[in-house]
Design a protein around this motif. Structure first.
Motif, PDB file in Angstrom:
ATOM      1  N   UNK A 168      -2.612   6.007 -10.162  1.00 11.58           N
ATOM      2  CA  UNK A 168      -2.280   4.591 -10.454  1.00 11.58           C
ATOM      3  C   UNK A 168      -1.268   3.939  -9.648  1.00 11.58           C
ATOM      4  N   UNK A 169      -0.206   4.884  -8.998  1.00 10.91           N
ATOM      5  CA  UNK A 169       0.546   4.380  -8.098  1.00 10.91           C
ATOM      6  C   UNK A 169       0.140   4.299  -6.395  1.00 10.91           C
ATOM      7  N   UNK A 170      -0.476   5.533  -6.113  1.00  4.36           N
ATOM      8  CA  UNK A 170      -0.663   5.912  -4.711  1.00  4.36           C
ATOM      9  C   UNK A 170      -2.178   5.557  -4.376  1.00  4.36           C
ATOM     10  N   UNK A 171      -2.091   4.741  -3.166  1.00  2.00           N
ATOM     11  CA  UNK A 171      -3.443   4.422  -2.574  1.00  2.00           C
ATOM     12  C   UNK A 171      -4.078   5.119  -1.537  1.00  2.00           C
ATOM     13  N   UNK A 172      -3.282   6.067  -1.007  1.00  2.00           N
ATOM     14  CA  UNK A 172      -3.728   6.903   0.113  1.00  2.00           C
ATOM     15  C   UNK A 172      -2.852   8.019   0.330  1.00  2.00           C
TER      16      UNK A 172
ATOM     17  N   UNK B  87       0.864  -1.211   0.092  1.00  2.00           N
ATOM     18  CA  UNK B  87      -0.109   0.111   0.111  1.00  2.00           C
ATOM     19  C   UNK B  87       0.817   1.271   0.170  1.00  2.00           C
ATOM     20  N   UNK B  88       0.647   1.970  -0.822  1.00  2.00           N
ATOM     21  CA  UNK B  88       1.708   3.423  -1.097  1.00  2.00           C
ATOM     22  C   UNK B  88       0.723   4.634  -0.367  1.00  2.00           C
ATOM     23  N   UNK B  89       1.359   5.146   0.269  1.00  2.00           N
ATOM     24  CA  UNK B  89       0.951   6.490   1.208  1.00  2.00           C
ATOM     25  C   UNK B  89       1.773   7.614   0.660  1.00  2.00           C
ATOM     26  N   UNK B  90       1.064   8.555  -0.055  1.00  2.00           N
ATOM     27  CA  UNK B  90       1.940   9.740  -0.441  1.00  2.00           C
ATOM     28  C   UNK B  90       2.045  10.701   0.624  1.00  2.00           C
ATOM     29  N   UNK B  91       3.144  11.344   0.679  1.00  2.00           N
ATOM     30  CA  UNK B  91       3.424  12.240   1.807  1.00  2.00           C
ATOM     31  C   UNK B  91       2.742  13.729   1.284  1.00  2.00           C
ATOM     32  N   UNK B  92       2.600  13.808   0.067  1.00  2.00           N
ATOM     33  CA  UNK B  92       2.124  15.265  -0.261  1.00  2.00           C
ATOM     34  C   UNK B  92       0.825  14.879  -1.360  1.00  2.00           C
ATOM     35  N   UNK B  93       0.032  16.030  -1.474  1.00  2.00           N
ATOM     36  CA  UNK B  93      -1.251  15.808  -2.311  1.00  2.00           C
ATOM     37  C   UNK B  93      -0.850  15.889  -3.823  1.00  2.00           C
ATOM     38  N   UNK B  94       0.325  16.469  -4.022  1.00  2.00           N
ATOM     39  CA  UNK B  94       0.591  16.720  -5.479  1.00  2.00           C
ATOM     40  C   UNK B  94       0.778  15.313  -6.072  1.00  2.00           C
TER      41      UNK B  94
END
Length: 494
Positions: free
Chosen positions: A440-444, A426-433
């Motif tokens: 297609x990569x980021x799950x949350x 599960x990929x969690x981004x640190x920033x909204x951009x």
């Protein structure tokens, strides 16, 4: 808010948005004129400092300045240097019980998983194809492709480059990781494919498995097959499919869930948004009686004493000291400095030294006590927070987390990556951009913490999504068929 001071004792702040020379920013009720252009995620100095002075972030030193710098100046990898050196002696100073804040969020008592014959629990029910040696990767891929063309149950091949021409520890690492892969309860069934002449002899490899389920773990040795090995493999796959097709999800106590914690492609927001979010969830799962695992030992350098002093007893402390110093010795044995990190992508994102990276990285494990320390390729035995020996490399470390028995790997990132290991990643981004650019990569998205969302609100939504994945909702890496393994290589190849 354009900048944030993470800890009141910090002498740097982090730019939330790009901040330009000549702008005035407000920090702690005081105004500061920005002396340089500061990219988002990067640091600006809050006071005049002389060459050699420590830069403080998260309340700890992250290195020292290599030149005099004025308040408002950019601090990055061009003007800060690590304080790290070689092996250290450590003293156990236990912190005792630390207050853990999960914002009153209680995880549900159960999730829907698969109970295996040996009592273990899985959250997926695919058929895995595992080569004992890289020479048969093509055979495994063809079996999977032909099977998947006519079945709804997925066959997933896990190719790798090893299994032969390796010596001692290198060879054993391969055998143990492949053993862990074969025994992982996320697999409904496994077809092991050997060649026959490899160092990782198929019959001896079976001996590593112990008392395994011989109905659901099958072996085919290609050199012993008369004629078409792909056809023989497909016939075995049909038998495995008949078994897997009857499996049903059932209620499983959440205390049996095991979560891996990983970050990669980090940026200056990793230690402010996504990693602290994982820390809250790690504390939640531990509070519920479950298990979380932190790895990336080189990315503990500079923050290791925080983990050491959270060890439940002195034996775990000694094991953690060995975990750290053994990895440092590995670096030094190859003539490499222990502070040779972060990566170019990390630096571009605002992380300047390994200490800075480590102080952000270790936030993923929250504040719970350390209750287990694992060697590389060792399988979990202790519930609660565990530390695992593995390098920082994304795929090697994620594979090691899965191999230890984790059902899911939670992976925070500020730069983005598409990969997945052999469990849901599960990929969690640190920033909204990043979340917007790479859906297609980021799950949350944890970046909303910088936009007014409270940690309590975000943690509640995050916990729901993690439990949904445990119940069967696919992650992006699963939807795209990205399933890979990488094995830690430390020695020569014959």
């Amino acid at each position: 808010m354009k900048v944030i001071q993470i800890n009141p004792s910090d002498n740097v702040a982090v730019a939330i948005h790009p901040t330009h020379k000549g702008e005035t920013v407000s920090i702690g009720g005081k105004s500061l004129t920005v002396a340089d252009d500061i990219p988002a995620g990067h640091k600006l100095l809050l006071e005049d400092l002389r060459q050699g002075a420590d830069v403080i972030k998260y309340g700890y030193p992250i290195g020292h300045l290599t030149s005099d710098r004025k308040a408002g100046a950019l601090v990055d990898d061009t003007n800060i240097k690590t304080n790290l050196s070689g092996l250290l002696d450590y003293e156990y100073n236990p912190v005792g019980e630390t207050a853990v804040d999960t914002f009153g969020i209680e995880l549900p008592p159960t999730f829907r998983g698969f109970r295996r014959r040996n009592g273990e629990v899985g959250i997926r029910n695919d058929i895995w194809i595992v080569p004992t040696v890289g020479c048969v990767n093509g055979v495994c891929n063809e079996i999977a492709a032909r099977f998947n063309a006519t079945h709804d149950t997925k066959a997933i091949p896990f190719g790798h480059n090893y299994g032969c021409s390796q010596l001692s520890e290198d060879h054993e690492n391969t055998r143990l990781i492949l053993r862990d892969l074969v025994l992982h309860p996320n697999a409904g069934a496994v077809l092991i494919v050997g060649l026959g002449c490899e160092n990782n002899q198929p019959d001896k490899f079976l001996g590593l498995l112990g008392d395994y389920d011989t109905d659901r773990i099958r072996l085919m040795v290609c050199q012993q097959v008369e004629g078409d090995e792909v056809g023989t493999g497909l016939a075995i796959m049909e038998e495995l499919h008949a078994l897997v097709s009857s499996d049903q999800r059932q209620d499983i106590p959440t205390s049996e869930l095991r979560i891996g914690l990983k970050c990669g492609g980090s940026d200056g927001f990793s230690g402010i948004t996504a990693n602290p979010l994982l820390g809250v969830f790690s504390d939640m799962i531990v509070k519920a009686g479950g298990t979380s695992v932190l790895t990336e030992v080189p990315e503990m350098f500079g923050a290791e004493t925080i983990l050491m002093n959270r060890c439940e007893n002195e034996e775990l402390f000694r094991q953690t000291v060995s975990l750290i110093n053994d990895f440092k010795a590995y670096f030094l044995s190859h003539g490499e400095p222990v502070g040779e990190n972060p990566s170019p992508g990390n630096k571009a994102g605002g992380i300047s030294t390994l200490e800075e990276k480590a102080l952000g990285c270790t936030q993923k494990c929250g504040k719970s006590p350390v209750r287990g320390v694992l060697r590389y390729a060792e399988r979990l035995e202790s519930k609660g927070l565990n530390l695992l020996s593995a390098p920082g490399n994304d795929l090697v470390a994620s594979t090691a987390l899965a191999a230890s028995g984790c059902h899911i790997v939670l992976f925070t990132t500020g730069r983005g990556t598409p990969f997945g290991t052999f469990v849901p990643t599960m990929k969690i981004s640190t920033n909204t951009t990043l979340y917007r650019d790479k859906p297609n990569w980021i799950d949350f998205n944890a970046g909303t913490l910088l936009e007014g969302t409270s940690m309590a609100e975000l943690a509640r939504a995050f916990a729901r999504q993690v439990l949904s994945i445990a119940n069967g909702t696919p992650t992006n890496n699963e939807l795209h068929g990205y399933h890979e393994i990488a094995i830690f290589k430390t020695g020569v190849t014959l």
